[in-house]
Design a protein around this motif. Structure first.
Motif, PDB file in Angstrom:
ATOM      1  N   ARG A  77      -4.780 -68.778  86.952  1.00  0.00           N
ATOM      2  CA  ARG A  77      -5.813 -69.709  86.471  1.00  0.00           C
ATOM      3  C   ARG A  77      -6.043 -69.588  84.968  1.00  0.00           C
ATOM      4  N   ASP A  81      -6.237 -72.472  81.959  1.00  0.00           N
ATOM      5  CA  ASP A  81      -7.287 -72.580  80.948  1.00  0.00           C
ATOM      6  C   ASP A  81      -6.699 -72.536  79.535  1.00  0.00           C
ATOM      7  N   GLY A  99     -10.054 -76.870  86.556  1.00  0.00           N
ATOM      8  CA  GLY A  99     -10.909 -76.730  87.723  1.00  0.00           C
ATOM      9  C   GLY A  99     -10.117 -76.885  89.004  1.00  0.00           C
ATOM     10  N   GLU A 100     -10.790 -76.579  90.116  1.00  0.00           N
ATOM     11  CA  GLU A 100     -10.146 -76.742  91.423  1.00  0.00           C
ATOM     12  C   GLU A 100     -10.077 -78.221  91.759  1.00  0.00           C
ATOM     13  N   ARG A 101      -8.998 -78.585  92.404  1.00  0.00           N
ATOM     14  CA  ARG A 101      -8.801 -79.948  92.864  1.00  0.00           C
ATOM     15  C   ARG A 101      -8.708 -79.934  94.388  1.00  0.00           C
ATOM     16  N   TYR A 108      -5.593 -75.285  91.336  1.00  0.00           N
ATOM     17  CA  TYR A 108      -6.391 -75.182  90.110  1.00  0.00           C
ATOM     18  C   TYR A 108      -5.554 -75.782  88.990  1.00  0.00           C
TER      19      TYR A 108
END
Length: 139
Positions: A77, A81, A99-101, A108
């Motif tokens: 993750r 970012d 973000g999470e989908r 992510y």
């Protein structure tokens, strides 16, 4: 010479309006994804399966490729970012913050528009085990 490849795509070519702007963007995001630039010329650059050329390059035949969606793999993750920040700093535009989908549990991702409007994604699929880091081809 060795190449490392996945299962489906051998390479993708993007023909861009401003090669310098595209190179700044792609060098920034690929650096944080641990993908080195493989080679450059006056009218192109490439990294792994991605080949980017200018409109006036022989490979482009005078035509832009149009809008595409490319999703790059991220190891974790934090890499997603970092991709997002580096891409914005490298001239990309926000098209979906990290973000999470809802595509599947653990998906992510972040989305950016490159200088030509291509939708460029970095995705981490969550905890997983790979059988190999890549496919190795030796000539």
């Amino acid at each position: 010479m060795e190449l490392h490849r996945g299962r489906l795509i051998d390479h993708i070519q993007l023909v861009v309006r401003d090669l310098a702007a595209s190179r700044r963007f792609y060098e920034a995001i690929l650096r944080v994804l641990d993908v080195p630039i493989g080679g450059t010329g006056d009218d192109y650059f490439w990294a792994d399966e991605l080949f980017v050329s200018s409109l006036d390059s022989r490979a482009a035949q005078g035509k832009l490729t149009g809008r595409h969606h490319l999703a790059f793999q991220a190891k974790h993750r934090a890499m997603v970012d970092a991709f997002y920040k580096a891409g914005l700093d490298g001239g990309g535009k926000d098209n979906g913050a990290p973000g999470e989908r809802s595509y599947h549990p653990g998906y992510y991702a972040a989305f950016l528009l490159d200088p030509d409007g291509n939708n460029i994604e970095a995705v981490h699929h969550g905890p997983a085990t790979r059988s190999a880091a890549s496919v190795k081809i030796t000539f």
